[in-house]
Design a protein around this motif. Structure first.
Motif, PDB file in Angstrom:
ATOM      1  N   PRO A  56      -7.752  -8.689  41.305  1.00  0.00           N
ATOM      2  CA  PRO A  56      -8.860  -7.821  40.894  1.00  0.00           C
ATOM      3  C   PRO A  56      -8.372  -6.460  40.396  1.00  0.00           C
ATOM      4  N   GLY A  57      -8.952  -6.028  39.296  1.00  0.00           N
ATOM      5  CA  GLY A  57      -8.585  -4.734  38.738  1.00  0.00           C
ATOM      6  C   GLY A  57      -8.956  -4.629  37.281  1.00  0.00           C
ATOM      7  N   LEU A  58      -8.043  -4.029  36.510  1.00  0.00           N
ATOM      8  CA  LEU A  58      -8.300  -3.760  35.103  1.00  0.00           C
ATOM      9  C   LEU A  58      -7.215  -4.338  34.223  1.00  0.00           C
TER      10      LEU A  58
ATOM     11  N   ILE B  83     -10.675  -1.659  27.857  1.00  0.00           N
ATOM     12  CA  ILE B  83     -10.560  -1.858  29.301  1.00  0.00           C
ATOM     13  C   ILE B  83     -11.484  -2.990  29.708  1.00  0.00           C
ATOM     14  N   GLN B  84     -10.944  -3.942  30.448  1.00  0.00           N
ATOM     15  CA  GLN B  84     -11.747  -5.057  30.933  1.00  0.00           C
ATOM     16  C   GLN B  84     -11.620  -5.148  32.452  1.00  0.00           C
TER      17      GLN B  84
ATOM     18  N   SER C 203      -5.532  -3.420  40.858  1.00  0.00           N
ATOM     19  CA  SER C 203      -4.301  -3.364  40.064  1.00  0.00           C
ATOM     20  C   SER C 203      -4.656  -3.193  38.600  1.00  0.00           C
ATOM     21  N   VAL C 204      -3.640  -2.876  37.802  1.00  0.00           N
ATOM     22  CA  VAL C 204      -3.832  -2.701  36.365  1.00  0.00           C
ATOM     23  C   VAL C 204      -2.759  -3.494  35.628  1.00  0.00           C
ATOM     24  N   LEU C 205      -3.190  -4.274  34.650  1.00  0.00           N
ATOM     25  CA  LEU C 205      -2.278  -4.961  33.745  1.00  0.00           C
ATOM     26  C   LEU C 205      -2.364  -4.233  32.409  1.00  0.00           C
ATOM     27  N   VAL C 206      -1.243  -3.654  31.970  1.00  0.00           N
ATOM     28  CA  VAL C 206      -1.201  -2.882  30.727  1.00  0.00           C
ATOM     29  C   VAL C 206      -0.494  -3.716  29.660  1.00  0.00           C
TER      30      VAL C 206
END
Length: 148
Positions: free
Chosen positions: A25-27, A5-6, A72-75
């Protein structure tokens, strides 16, 4: 399942020059399903990651989650998180789930994050992807559902 996780200011992923996902901005979550993993491992990581307090509060302490900041999250799938480097110089990846199982768990993981009303962007499972990120901090955290 394993996750790297970054905390990011922004991140994007592209395949063959076409952007498949981008966030502000997020993970950025690099995720790998391991042999024997099931939805239970994905659910555990979803709970932990969505509540992980690694964003700064007004006092400058890491005290807010991605949900708290409306982030937000980028997977992005990354089977290389299963690397076994104990022997020789070429990593082995046999601990990773077979591709068909890995894809199902990858999609399930991202879907479960989205059910928490988090904006979720995705890479393309199994593709040769280019990932760009601006790591914030830098803050990078390793999680393995086997460690719970």
């Amino acid at each position: 399942m394993r996750a790297l996780i970054q905390r990011v200011t922004e991140a994007s992923v592209s395949v063959d020059g076409d952007e498949t996902g981008a966030i502000g901005p997020g993970l950025l979550v690099l995720i790998c399903a391991m042999q024997g993993d099931s939805a239970a491992e994905a659910d555990y990581l979803v709970r932990k990651i969505s509540k992980l307090r690694i964003f700064q509060d007004s006092a400058g302490k890491m005290n807010r989650s991605v949900q708290d900041i409306d982030g937000s999250v980028l997977v992005v799938s990354q089977f290389t998180l299963a690397a076994d480097t104990r022997s020789g110089n070429r990593p082995g990846f046999s601990a990773a789930a077979p591709p068909a199982e890995g894809k199902v768990l990858y999609q399930y993981f991202a879907d479960q994050l989205a059910k928490l009303d988090l904006p979720v962007a995705r890479g393309s499972f199994g593709a040769d992807m280019k990932v760009r990120l601006l790591n914030d901090g830098p803050v990078t955290i390793w999680m393995d559902s086997a460690d719970r």
